[in-house]
Scaffold this motif. Structure first.
Motif, mmCIF file in Angstrom:
data_model
loop_
_atom_site.group_PDB
_atom_site.id
_atom_site.type_symbol
_atom_site.label_atom_id
_atom_site.label_comp_id
_atom_site.label_asym_id
_atom_site.label_seq_id
_atom_site.Cartn_x
_atom_site.Cartn_y
_atom_site.Cartn_z
ATOM 1 N N LYS A 19 35.386 -57.423 12.396
ATOM 2 C CA LYS A 19 34.996 -56.222 12.373
ATOM 3 C C LYS A 19 34.934 -55.472 13.867
ATOM 4 N N ARG A 76 36.986 -68.123 19.189
ATOM 5 C CA ARG A 76 36.361 -67.059 20.146
ATOM 6 C C ARG A 76 34.979 -67.621 20.573
ATOM 7 N N ASN A 105 42.685 -57.842 7.035
ATOM 8 C CA ASN A 105 42.976 -58.378 8.272
ATOM 9 C C ASN A 105 43.424 -59.781 8.115
HETATM 10 N N1 LIG Z 1 44.312 -59.915 12.724
HETATM 11 C C1 LIG Z 1 44.083 -60.956 13.734
HETATM 12 N N2 LIG Z 1 44.657 -61.761 14.475
HETATM 13 C C2 LIG Z 1 44.576 -62.455 15.384
HETATM 14 N N3 LIG Z 1 43.212 -62.594 15.877
HETATM 15 C C3 LIG Z 1 42.428 -61.628 15.494
HETATM 16 C C4 LIG Z 1 42.660 -60.626 14.244
HETATM 17 N N4 LIG Z 1 41.493 -59.981 13.941
HETATM 18 C C5 LIG Z 1 40.493 -60.396 14.988
HETATM 19 N N5 LIG Z 1 41.169 -61.518 15.627
HETATM 20 C C6 LIG Z 1 40.309 -62.447 16.702
HETATM 21 O O1 LIG Z 1 39.263 -63.176 15.995
HETATM 22 C C7 LIG Z 1 38.168 -63.043 16.394
HETATM 23 C C8 LIG Z 1 36.945 -62.590 15.616
HETATM 24 O O2 LIG Z 1 37.296 -61.179 15.716
HETATM 25 P P1 LIG Z 1 36.146 -59.925 15.664
HETATM 26 O O3 LIG Z 1 35.266 -60.371 16.883
HETATM 27 O O4 LIG Z 1 36.554 -58.801 15.692
HETATM 28 O O5 LIG Z 1 35.297 -60.468 14.419
HETATM 29 P P2 LIG Z 1 33.825 -59.834 14.025
HETATM 30 O O6 LIG Z 1 33.775 -59.644 12.278
HETATM 31 O O7 LIG Z 1 33.357 -58.721 14.581
HETATM 32 O O8 LIG Z 1 33.075 -61.370 14.184
HETATM 33 P P3 LIG Z 1 31.361 -61.412 14.283
HETATM 34 O O9 LIG Z 1 30.633 -61.263 12.814
HETATM 35 O O10 LIG Z 1 31.318 -62.794 14.578
HETATM 36 O O11 LIG Z 1 30.730 -60.402 15.440
HETATM 37 C C9 LIG Z 1 38.184 -62.246 18.076
HETATM 38 O O12 LIG Z 1 38.565 -63.094 18.809
HETATM 39 C C10 LIG Z 1 39.330 -61.406 17.567
HETATM 40 O O13 LIG Z 1 40.091 -60.782 18.780
#
Ligand SMILES: Nc1ncnc2c1ncn2[C@@H]1O[C@H](COP(=O)(O)OP(=O)(O)OP(=O)(O)O)[C@@H](O)[C@H]1O
Ligand SMILES: CC(C)(COP(=O)(O)OP(=O)(O)OC[C@H]1O[C@@H](n2cnc3c(N)ncnc32)[C@H](O)[C@@H]1O)[C@@H](O)C(=O)NCCC(=O)NCCS
Length: 198
Positions: free
Chosen positions: A16, A145, A176
């Protein structure tokens, strides 16, 4: 206020925040529930005081901030504590999200809410966009992360709706499952589509 509000949701680690950054690069206003969830427990806030009264004074660090790691480990191991926290924070988060969306200026805006479906917040948005990948990828990305062990990440996944249920609510699905360049391409296409709707 924006003419169109897109509710962006997805499980932990689904991407997200990464997706929001690409929408923001296009000049789209973003309201992020995770950021608001941090603001409502800012140092000195009433909610933070209530959290420290319920758990312990040690849940507040020496700089007055919430020790998020400690609270994460408590609430995702004990469903009663999680429910208590949700009941305290969710109404505050909801109210702040509404005001922030009303202040948006871009043609459309993105309201990113991890628990959009779980909390049935459909009246806040015009469309639901789900950011989707395999559960295994979610786990791996969240583990890389966060400073959490696999058990806690699994408990968080188990406390959220399943991938299947989430996808059933989707008006739009953002894939994604590949690299970040591929995600950027998906967002560009979705951006053009949203512009065509307003
Ligand atoms: N397509 C991708 N390839 C590699 N790494 C990715 C990809 N998409 C996201 N990430 C990495 O995976 C991790 C999780 O992504 P992100 O923080 O955007 O998720 P989120 O849905 O916001 O998570 P949360 O619900 O925990 O807040 C981050 O470190 C991000 O940089
Ligand atoms: C327990 C807390 C302190 C842990 O903080 P931490 O910085 O480790 O995690 P962060 O807030 O970045 O959340 C990471 C992800 O966990 C998931 N998550 C967080 N809270 C919840 C919850 N109550 N139920 C299910 N999943 C949740 C979401 O996917 C979220 O994106 C924090 O998550 C919190 O205050 N949660 C309650 C408020 C909430 O529901 N926030 C998320 C939706 S608005």
């Amino acid at each position: 206020m924006a003419n169109l509000v897109i509710g962006l949701t997805g499980g932990i680690g689904s991407g997200k925040s990464a997706a929001c950054r690409f929408f923001a690069d296009k000049g789209i206003d973003i309201v992020d529930a995770d950021i608001i969830a941090r603001q409502v427990v800012a140092p000195g806030s009433q909610a933070l005081k209530q959290i420290s009264q319920r758990f312990s004074a040690s849940i507040i660090t020496s700089t007055g901030e919430l020790d998020r790691q400690q609270l994460r480990n408590i609430v995702f191991k004990d469903v009663k504590q999680k429910e208590w926290l949700n009941q305290l924070l969710h109404p505050l988060i909801r109210q702040e999200m509404s005001s922030a969306v009303n202040a948006c200026q871009s043609t459309y805006c993105i309201l990113a809410i991890p628990l959009l479906i779980e909390n049935e917040l459909f009246d806040l948005v015009n469309r639901v966009a789900v950011i989707d990948c395999e559960v295994e990828q979610q786990k791996q990305r969240a583990l890389l992360r966060d400073n959490s062990d696999a058990t806690v990440i699994q408990a968080i996944i188990d406390s959220q709706v399943s991938r299947e249920v989430r996808l059933k609510h989707a008006n739009d699905i953002i894939d994604n499952s590949k690299d970040l360049d591929y995600l950027a391409q998906q967002i560009s296409k979705m951006h053009e589509f949203y512009l065509s709707l307003v």
